[in-house]
Design a protein around this motif. Structure first.
Motif, PDB file in Angstrom:
ATOM      1  N   LEU A  62       0.808  -1.208   0.000  1.00  0.00           N
ATOM      2  CA  LEU A  62       0.000   0.000   0.000  1.00  0.00           C
ATOM      3  C   LEU A  62       0.849   1.270   0.000  1.00  0.00           C
ATOM      4  O   LEU A  62       0.616   2.185  -0.803  1.00  0.00           O
ATOM      5  N   VAL A  63       1.811   1.353   0.903  1.00  0.00           N
ATOM      6  CA  VAL A  63       2.634   2.567   0.993  1.00  0.00           C
ATOM      7  C   VAL A  63       3.406   2.825  -0.301  1.00  0.00           C
ATOM      8  O   VAL A  63       3.372   3.945  -0.837  1.00  0.00           O
ATOM      9  N   PRO A  64       4.106   1.842  -0.876  1.00  0.00           N
ATOM     10  CA  PRO A  64       4.767   2.107  -2.161  1.00  0.00           C
ATOM     11  C   PRO A  64       3.786   2.422  -3.286  1.00  0.00           C
ATOM     12  O   PRO A  64       4.087   3.248  -4.160  1.00  0.00           O
ATOM     13  N   PHE A  65       2.615   1.775  -3.285  1.00  0.00           N
ATOM     14  CA  PHE A  65       1.639   2.000  -4.353  1.00  0.00           C
ATOM     15  C   PHE A  65       1.124   3.428  -4.340  1.00  0.00           C
ATOM     16  O   PHE A  65       0.915   4.029  -5.408  1.00  0.00           O
ATOM     17  N   LEU A  66       0.904   3.996  -3.177  1.00  0.00           N
ATOM     18  CA  LEU A  66       0.373   5.354  -3.104  1.00  0.00           C
ATOM     19  C   LEU A  66       1.376   6.389  -3.606  1.00  0.00           C
ATOM     20  O   LEU A  66       0.980   7.457  -4.091  1.00  0.00           O
ATOM     21  N   LYS A  67       2.663   6.087  -3.509  1.00  0.00           N
ATOM     22  CA  LYS A  67       3.689   7.008  -4.015  1.00  0.00           C
ATOM     23  C   LYS A  67       3.988   6.742  -5.485  1.00  0.00           C
ATOM     24  O   LYS A  67       4.094   7.674  -6.292  1.00  0.00           O
ATOM     25  N   TYR A  68       4.137   5.479  -5.837  1.00  0.00           N
ATOM     26  CA  TYR A  68       4.471   5.099  -7.213  1.00  0.00           C
ATOM     27  C   TYR A  68       3.461   4.054  -7.700  1.00  0.00           C
ATOM     28  O   TYR A  68       3.758   2.849  -7.694  1.00  0.00           O
ATOM     29  N   PRO A  69       2.273   4.490  -8.087  1.00  0.00           N
ATOM     30  CA  PRO A  69       1.242   3.537  -8.519  1.00  0.00           C
ATOM     31  C   PRO A  69       1.614   2.847  -9.824  1.00  0.00           C
ATOM     32  O   PRO A  69       2.439   3.340 -10.599  1.00  0.00           O
ATOM     33  N   ALA A  70       0.986   1.701 -10.047  1.00  0.00           N
ATOM     34  CA  ALA A  70       1.245   0.935 -11.265  1.00  0.00           C
ATOM     35  C   ALA A  70       0.701   1.662 -12.485  1.00  0.00           C
ATOM     36  O   ALA A  70      -0.316   2.364 -12.405  1.00  0.00           O
ATOM     37  N   ASN A  71       1.380   1.486 -13.607  1.00  0.00           N
ATOM     38  CA  ASN A  71       0.952   2.082 -14.867  1.00  0.00           C
ATOM     39  C   ASN A  71       0.789   1.011 -15.928  1.00  0.00           C
ATOM     40  O   ASN A  71       1.540   0.025 -15.944  1.00  0.00           O
ATOM     41  N   PRO A  72      -0.144   1.198 -16.844  1.00  0.00           N
ATOM     42  CA  PRO A  72      -0.326   0.222 -17.926  1.00  0.00           C
ATOM     43  C   PRO A  72       0.773   0.333 -18.961  1.00  0.00           C
ATOM     44  O   PRO A  72       1.568   1.286 -18.935  1.00  0.00           O
ATOM     45  N   PRO A  73       0.865  -0.627 -19.884  1.00  0.00           N
ATOM     46  CA  PRO A  73       1.830  -0.498 -20.984  1.00  0.00           C
ATOM     47  C   PRO A  73       1.615   0.806 -21.750  1.00  0.00           C
ATOM     48  O   PRO A  73       0.517   1.338 -21.798  1.00  0.00           O
ATOM     49  N   ALA A  74       2.671   1.291 -22.359  1.00  0.00           N
ATOM     50  CA  ALA A  74       2.689   2.541 -23.118  1.00  0.00           C
ATOM     51  C   ALA A  74       2.792   3.763 -22.231  1.00  0.00           C
ATOM     52  O   ALA A  74       2.855   4.887 -22.726  1.00  0.00           O
ATOM     53  N   GLY A  88       5.191   5.558 -19.503  1.00  0.00           N
ATOM     54  CA  GLY A  88       6.531   5.508 -18.936  1.00  0.00           C
ATOM     55  C   GLY A  88       7.596   5.450 -20.019  1.00  0.00           C
ATOM     56  O   GLY A  88       7.446   4.751 -21.023  1.00  0.00           O
ATOM     57  N   ASP A  89       8.657   6.185 -19.801  1.00  0.00           N
ATOM     58  CA  ASP A  89       9.772   6.225 -20.738  1.00  0.00           C
ATOM     59  C   ASP A  89      10.660   5.000 -20.517  1.00  0.00           C
ATOM     60  O   ASP A  89      11.115   4.755 -19.394  1.00  0.00           O
ATOM     61  N   PRO A  90      10.919   4.196 -21.556  1.00  0.00           N
ATOM     62  CA  PRO A  90      11.785   3.020 -21.375  1.00  0.00           C
ATOM     63  C   PRO A  90      13.169   3.373 -20.851  1.00  0.00           C
ATOM     64  O   PRO A  90      13.805   2.561 -20.165  1.00  0.00           O
ATOM     65  N   ASP A  91      13.652   4.566 -21.165  1.00  0.00           N
ATOM     66  CA  ASP A  91      14.987   4.961 -20.719  1.00  0.00           C
ATOM     67  C   ASP A  91      15.058   5.199 -19.210  1.00  0.00           C
ATOM     68  O   ASP A  91      16.155   5.222 -18.636  1.00  0.00           O
ATOM     69  N   THR A  92      13.919   5.417 -18.568  1.00  0.00           N
ATOM     70  CA  THR A  92      13.901   5.667 -17.122  1.00  0.00           C
ATOM     71  C   THR A  92      13.379   4.469 -16.329  1.00  0.00           C
ATOM     72  O   THR A  92      13.087   4.597 -15.144  1.00  0.00           O
ATOM     73  N   ALA A  93      13.274   3.309 -16.987  1.00  0.00           N
ATOM     74  CA  ALA A  93      12.726   2.130 -16.309  1.00  0.00           C
ATOM     75  C   ALA A  93      13.564   1.736 -15.102  1.00  0.00           C
ATOM     76  O   ALA A  93      13.036   1.408 -14.032  1.00  0.00           O
ATOM     77  N   ALA A  94      14.892   1.761 -15.244  1.00  0.00           N
ATOM     78  CA  ALA A  94      15.763   1.389 -14.129  1.00  0.00           C
ATOM     79  C   ALA A  94      15.611   2.371 -12.972  1.00  0.00           C
ATOM     80  O   ALA A  94      15.577   1.962 -11.797  1.00  0.00           O
ATOM     81  N   ARG A  95      15.511   3.651 -13.282  1.00  0.00           N
ATOM     82  CA  ARG A  95      15.341   4.656 -12.228  1.00  0.00           C
ATOM     83  C   ARG A  95      14.014   4.466 -11.513  1.00  0.00           C
ATOM     84  O   ARG A  95      13.942   4.544 -10.273  1.00  0.00           O
ATOM     85  N   ARG A  96      12.943   4.234 -12.255  1.00  0.00           N
ATOM     86  CA  ARG A  96      11.636   4.050 -11.637  1.00  0.00           C
ATOM     87  C   ARG A  96      11.594   2.796 -10.774  1.00  0.00           C
ATOM     88  O   ARG A  96      11.003   2.781  -9.692  1.00  0.00           O
ATOM     89  N   THR A  97      12.248   1.738 -11.236  1.00  0.00           N
ATOM     90  CA  THR A  97      12.308   0.508 -10.441  1.00  0.00           C
ATOM     91  C   THR A  97      13.084   0.730  -9.149  1.00  0.00           C
ATOM     92  O   THR A  97      12.684   0.261  -8.075  1.00  0.00           O
ATOM     93  N   ALA A  98      14.199   1.452  -9.243  1.00  0.00           N
ATOM     94  CA  ALA A  98      15.006   1.734  -8.050  1.00  0.00           C
ATOM     95  C   ALA A  98      14.228   2.572  -7.038  1.00  0.00           C
ATOM     96  O   ALA A  98      14.290   2.321  -5.821  1.00  0.00           O
ATOM     97  N   LEU A  99      13.479   3.557  -7.521  1.00  0.00           N
ATOM     98  CA  LEU A  99      12.673   4.377  -6.612  1.00  0.00           C
ATOM     99  C   LEU A  99      11.594   3.547  -5.924  1.00  0.00           C
ATOM    100  O   LEU A  99      11.337   3.724  -4.719  1.00  0.00           O
ATOM    101  N   TYR A 100      10.975   2.653  -6.666  1.00  0.00           N
ATOM    102  CA  TYR A 100       9.932   1.813  -6.076  1.00  0.00           C
ATOM    103  C   TYR A 100      10.513   0.890  -5.008  1.00  0.00           C
ATOM    104  O   TYR A 100       9.956   0.752  -3.912  1.00  0.00           O
ATOM    105  N   LEU A 101      11.640   0.256  -5.303  1.00  0.00           N
ATOM    106  CA  LEU A 101      12.276  -0.619  -4.317  1.00  0.00           C
ATOM    107  C   LEU A 101      12.753   0.173  -3.109  1.00  0.00           C
ATOM    108  O   LEU A 101      12.691  -0.312  -1.969  1.00  0.00           O
ATOM    109  N   LEU A 102      13.235   1.393  -3.338  1.00  0.00           N
ATOM    110  CA  LEU A 102      13.644   2.248  -2.229  1.00  0.00           C
ATOM    111  C   LEU A 102      12.456   2.572  -1.329  1.00  0.00           C
ATOM    112  O   LEU A 102      12.586   2.580  -0.093  1.00  0.00           O
ATOM    113  N   MET A 103      11.290   2.807  -1.932  1.00  0.00           N
ATOM    114  CA  MET A 103      10.098   3.104  -1.142  1.00  0.00           C
ATOM    115  C   MET A 103       9.684   1.904  -0.305  1.00  0.00           C
ATOM    116  O   MET A 103       9.265   2.051   0.849  1.00  0.00           O
ATOM    117  N   ILE A 104       9.818   0.701  -0.860  1.00  0.00           N
ATOM    118  CA  ILE A 104       9.513  -0.509  -0.093  1.00  0.00           C
ATOM    119  C   ILE A 104      10.463  -0.638   1.091  1.00  0.00           C
ATOM    120  O   ILE A 104      10.039  -0.926   2.225  1.00  0.00           O
TER     121      ILE A 104
END
Length: 251
Positions: free
Chosen positions: A117-129, A131-147
């Motif tokens: 719940l806490v990570p979802f409220l900050k970085y909610p899930a998005n459907p395909p299309a 999000g920038d593919p070039d920032t996928a690693a950054r977005r994943t790192a931020l989500y894991l950091l929030m967890i």
């Protein structure tokens, strides 16, 4: 309460995770896949206007929506069940005078809040299309950091509550610990960078429906797991029945 080995709890946690995974897969297939298909259609329409990718995907969409989705959800649920069982091994007898069933339910609820719940409220899930593919690693790192932050803050709130309990009482100490957790999470939300990479013209309703479906899947997973896990743990750790008081025969 009878003692039980961590292995017994681990097996029951993974079994409960398997049952929860089946329930989550059904919800994901019924609620989420239509939203994914709609987002993919928008992505493909945009790709057709820009340039042609040419090659077909190595795995068909039908296989992704059935066997692929089911395998991923089940493995994820079983892994979470094992983690919850290990957390329960530590929590039993250490978070108040709760029985095995109540402790398992509390552990499940706490994990749902901190891991989902806490990570979802900050970085909610998005459907395909989205999000920038070039920032996928950054977005994943931020989500894991929030967890990780959420888990650490929850542990800190628990320790704070335990320290304050002798002076404030269990209820008041729990309230203070909970408020401290909420305040720390809010501060984390403010300090961590946001992510907003929605393309122009992408339907806002589809994003909202996809996020609701994602939250429904996670809620189904954790609710089913909590109910099954609490039941299995209660059966594994049966409370020792108090012996009946012997009746002295009358002379």
């Amino acid at each position: 309460m009878n003692t039980v080995s961590p292995r017994v709890l681990l097996v029951r946690g993974m079994l409960a995770g398997l049952v929860a995974g089946v329930a989550a897969f059904l919800v994901a297939y019924l609620l989420g896949e239509s939203k994914v298909d709609a987002a993919i259609a928008i992505e493909e329409a945009g790709a057709a206007v820009g340039h042609d990718h040419g090659d077909e995907p190595p795995v068909s969409r039908a296989l992704q929506a059935t066997a692929g989705l089911g395998t991923g959800v089940l493995l994820f649920a079983v892994a979470l069940g094992g983690i919850a069982a290990l957390v329960l091994c530590f929590a039993l007898g250490r978070i108040g005078r709760f029985g095995p069933r109540a402790t398992a339910a509390l552990v499940t609820g706490a994990l749902f809040v901190t891991v989902t719940l806490v990570p979802f409220l900050k970085y909610p899930a998005n459907p395909p299309a989205v999000g920038d593919p070039d920032t996928a690693a950054r977005r994943t790192a931020l989500y894991l950091l929030m967890i990780a932050l959420s888990a650490l803050l929850a542990a800190g709130a628990l320790l704070l509550g335990r320290r304050l309990a002798p002076r404030l009482g269990n209820w008041n100490a729990s309230v203070v610990g909970s408020l401290a957790f909420v305040a720390a999470v809010a501060l984390s939300y403010a300090l961590l960078p946001g992510v907003n990479e929605v393309p122009d013209g992408f339907p806002a309703a589809l994003i909202w429906e996809f996020r609701l479906a994602s939250l429904a899947i996670q809620t189904t997973l954790w609710a089913t797991f909590g109910l099954v896990f609490a039941f299995l743990v209660d059966r594994a750790i049966a409370p020792t029945a108090a012996p009946k008081e012997a009746v002295q025969p009358t002379s």
